[in-house]
Design an enzyme around this catalytic site. Sequence first.
Site, PDB file in Angstrom:
ATOM      1  N   CYS A   1      80.243 -39.214  20.567  1.00 13.68           N
ATOM      2  CA  CYS A   1      79.403 -38.850  19.408  1.00 13.68           C
ATOM      3  C   CYS A   1      78.182 -38.042  19.831  1.00 13.68           C
ATOM      4  O   CYS A   1      77.611 -37.295  19.036  1.00 13.68           O
ATOM      5  CB  CYS A   1      78.940 -40.104  18.685  1.00 13.68           C
ATOM      6  SG  CYS A   1      80.308 -41.154  18.230  1.00 13.68           S
TER       7      CYS A   1
ATOM      8  N   HIS B   1      73.797 -37.922  13.769  1.00 16.50           N
ATOM      9  CA  HIS B   1      75.253 -38.055  13.917  1.00 16.50           C
ATOM     10  C   HIS B   1      75.752 -38.956  12.784  1.00 16.50           C
ATOM     11  O   HIS B   1      75.155 -39.994  12.489  1.00 16.50           O
ATOM     12  CB  HIS B   1      75.583 -38.663  15.276  1.00 16.50           C
ATOM     13  CG  HIS B   1      76.943 -39.276  15.298  1.00 16.50           C
ATOM     14  ND1 HIS B   1      78.072 -38.571  14.956  1.00 16.50           N
ATOM     15  CD2 HIS B   1      77.357 -40.552  15.563  1.00 16.50           C
ATOM     16  CE1 HIS B   1      79.120 -39.369  15.031  1.00 16.50           C
ATOM     17  NE2 HIS B   1      78.713 -40.575  15.396  1.00 16.50           N
TER      18      HIS B   1
ATOM     19  N   ASN C   1      83.414 -40.128   9.906  1.00 22.45           N
ATOM     20  CA  ASN C   1      82.745 -39.930  11.196  1.00 22.45           C
ATOM     21  C   ASN C   1      83.614 -38.990  12.044  1.00 22.45           C
ATOM     22  O   ASN C   1      84.707 -39.361  12.451  1.00 22.45           O
ATOM     23  CB  ASN C   1      82.583 -41.307  11.862  1.00 22.45           C
ATOM     24  CG  ASN C   1      81.949 -41.243  13.234  1.00 22.45           C
ATOM     25  OD1 ASN C   1      81.898 -40.189  13.866  1.00 22.45           O
ATOM     26  ND2 ASN C   1      81.486 -42.387  13.711  1.00 22.45           N
TER      27      ASN C   1
HETATM   28  O1  UT7 Z   1      80.247 -43.032  15.903  1.00 20.93           O
HETATM   29  C1  UT7 Z   1      80.554 -43.878  16.936  1.00 20.93           C
HETATM   30  C2  UT7 Z   1      79.748 -45.077  16.901  1.00 20.93           C
HETATM   31  N1  UT7 Z   1      80.306 -46.020  15.954  1.00 20.93           N
HETATM   32  C3  UT7 Z   1      79.507 -46.641  15.120  1.00 20.93           C
HETATM   33  O2  UT7 Z   1      78.341 -46.377  15.104  1.00 20.93           O
HETATM   34  C4  UT7 Z   1      80.099 -47.740  14.269  1.00 20.93           C
HETATM   35  C5  UT7 Z   1      79.125 -48.871  14.168  1.00 20.93           C
HETATM   36  N2  UT7 Z   1      79.643 -50.020  13.442  1.00 20.93           N
HETATM   37  C6  UT7 Z   1      79.894 -49.988  12.116  1.00 20.93           C
HETATM   38  O3  UT7 Z   1      79.741 -48.956  11.479  1.00 20.93           O
HETATM   39  C7  UT7 Z   1      80.301 -51.270  11.450  1.00 20.93           C
HETATM   40  O4  UT7 Z   1      80.206 -52.328  12.372  1.00 20.93           O
HETATM   41  C8  UT7 Z   1      81.719 -51.243  10.823  1.00 20.93           C
HETATM   42  C9  UT7 Z   1      81.746 -50.332   9.609  1.00 20.93           C
HETATM   43  C10 UT7 Z   1      82.736 -50.787  11.847  1.00 20.93           C
HETATM   44  C11 UT7 Z   1      82.122 -52.635  10.363  1.00 20.93           C
HETATM   45  O5  UT7 Z   1      81.183 -53.122   9.454  1.00 20.93           O
HETATM   46  P1  UT7 Z   1      80.541 -54.576   9.633  1.00 20.93           P
HETATM   47  O6  UT7 Z   1      79.672 -54.781   8.484  1.00 20.93           O
HETATM   48  O7  UT7 Z   1      79.934 -54.646  11.008  1.00 20.93           O
HETATM   49  O8  UT7 Z   1      81.803 -55.523   9.507  1.00 20.93           O
HETATM   50  P2  UT7 Z   1      82.425 -56.550  10.580  1.00 20.93           P
HETATM   51  O9  UT7 Z   1      83.084 -55.809  11.683  1.00 20.93           O
HETATM   52  O10 UT7 Z   1      81.388 -57.567  10.912  1.00 20.93           O
HETATM   53  O11 UT7 Z   1      83.537 -57.237   9.710  1.00 20.93           O
HETATM   54  C12 UT7 Z   1      83.221 -58.010   8.532  1.00 20.93           C
HETATM   55  C13 UT7 Z   1      84.523 -58.443   7.884  1.00 20.93           C
HETATM   56  C14 UT7 Z   1      85.507 -59.073   8.866  1.00 20.93           C
HETATM   57  O12 UT7 Z   1      86.159 -60.108   8.171  1.00 20.93           O
HETATM   58  P3  UT7 Z   1      85.719 -61.642   8.370  1.00 20.93           P
HETATM   59  O13 UT7 Z   1      85.909 -61.928   9.844  1.00 20.93           O
HETATM   60  O14 UT7 Z   1      84.300 -61.710   7.940  1.00 20.93           O
HETATM   61  O15 UT7 Z   1      86.676 -62.392   7.494  1.00 20.93           O
HETATM   62  C15 UT7 Z   1      86.489 -57.970   9.150  1.00 20.93           C
HETATM   63  O16 UT7 Z   1      87.765 -58.462   9.494  1.00 20.93           O
HETATM   64  O17 UT7 Z   1      85.204 -57.311   7.346  1.00 20.93           O
HETATM   65  C16 UT7 Z   1      86.553 -57.262   7.822  1.00 20.93           C
HETATM   66  N3  UT7 Z   1      86.948 -55.867   7.933  1.00 20.93           N
HETATM   67  C17 UT7 Z   1      87.462 -55.172   6.900  1.00 20.93           C
HETATM   68  N4  UT7 Z   1      87.746 -55.516   5.646  1.00 20.93           N
HETATM   69  C18 UT7 Z   1      88.256 -54.583   4.833  1.00 20.93           C
HETATM   70  C19 UT7 Z   1      86.847 -55.035   8.997  1.00 20.93           C
HETATM   71  N5  UT7 Z   1      87.290 -53.809   8.672  1.00 20.93           N
HETATM   72  C20 UT7 Z   1      87.673 -53.872   7.383  1.00 20.93           C
HETATM   73  C21 UT7 Z   1      88.214 -52.924   6.488  1.00 20.93           C
HETATM   74  N6  UT7 Z   1      88.469 -53.321   5.230  1.00 20.93           N
HETATM   75  N7  UT7 Z   1      88.443 -51.653   6.844  1.00 20.93           N
END
Ligand code: UT7
Length: 330
Positions: A113, A257, A287
Amino acid sequence: MRGSRIAGLGSFLPERVVTNHDLSQWMETSDEWIQQRTGIRERRWVQGDVGASDLALPASQDALTEAGLEASDLDMIIFATLSPDIGFPGSSCLLQAKLGVPGIATLDIRNQCTGFVYALSVADQFIRSGAMKHILVVGAEVHSTGLDISTRGRDVTVIFGDGAGAAVVSATDGDARVLDSALHADGSQAEILMLGAPASGRNPRLSHEMLDAGLHYPSMKGSAVFKQAVRHFPAVIREVMERNAMSVDDIGMLIPHQANLRISEMVGKSLGIGPDRMHNTIQWTGNTTAASIPIALHEAVKAGRIQSGDHVVLAAFGAGLTWGANLIRW
Ligand code: UT7
């Protein structure tokens, strides 16, 4: 004193629009979840056999046209990508062939990135030193063909989009120029966002077992990456401003970014930069890693959001970990 300026910009997105609704038909996710957590509504994905250099070509041609230059005027191509067309040679070589300019220098940058921020700083240094006059700096990615389009990969897959952006960076003695770049990395945290295979550190580099385990798909500890992003983004933006005897209040336009709209908003909040001084495109592009900054910068310029004399900051954070910022007087 000799410096470098952005003389032309171009960007290119593939035609195929993939909405959140489309994704929800292939995996357990929803438009509501994706919009709430990331701000993304849709992204563009390639169709068929299209590589990063194919997307980079029209973006580069547009940037050259805007700069009033021919490809034959270039001294070097610097290509930032985490999704090179093939294992080797680099996409910069492939783009050079497509532009029809054999002989000029080419360089691939593998800083994810933060790739475009690093690439622009390298171009600036080559030009400042007097070694070169015109450098094409490209960020281009094809993510879609390397994503796990099933519920197993949903946390990563819903974020990424394909696209390309390009800048022609030219020598100048004028006020409009790249003023400074701050660059950082922390390889001790490589595993929080990585693509594990194929790998020279494994023998064989790719096996059926590795494919079954999904090691050829990116893996991300999302919340760990998120926490690091909201820490490093504001710090590196402050660093580059303070190093140049300015403050965040002097930023006319911030191009972060496009990792996640929530990250951009939290960074803006912590710096006191509202939507009037920040340009985001992630809602429509997803992204696009190394391509996201030149795409967003090109859009902001086209929308008339950047004026001559403005201080523009490009800032990025991503896998590596890597992070950095360029300060430009437009
Ligand atoms: O550009 C490169 C650098 N990358 C980044 O900067 C990405 C940084 N991270 C993020 O943007 C976020 O962490 C994400 C968007 C990837 C995820 O969001 P989050 O709010 O951190 O969610 P999480 O990973 O803590 O997951 C929360 C819940 C989980 O379920 P449980 O365990 O609470 O039941 C996941 O399994 O959301 C679930 N989940 C989804 N649900 C529906 C994860 N992905 C999805 C999805 N749709 N696509």
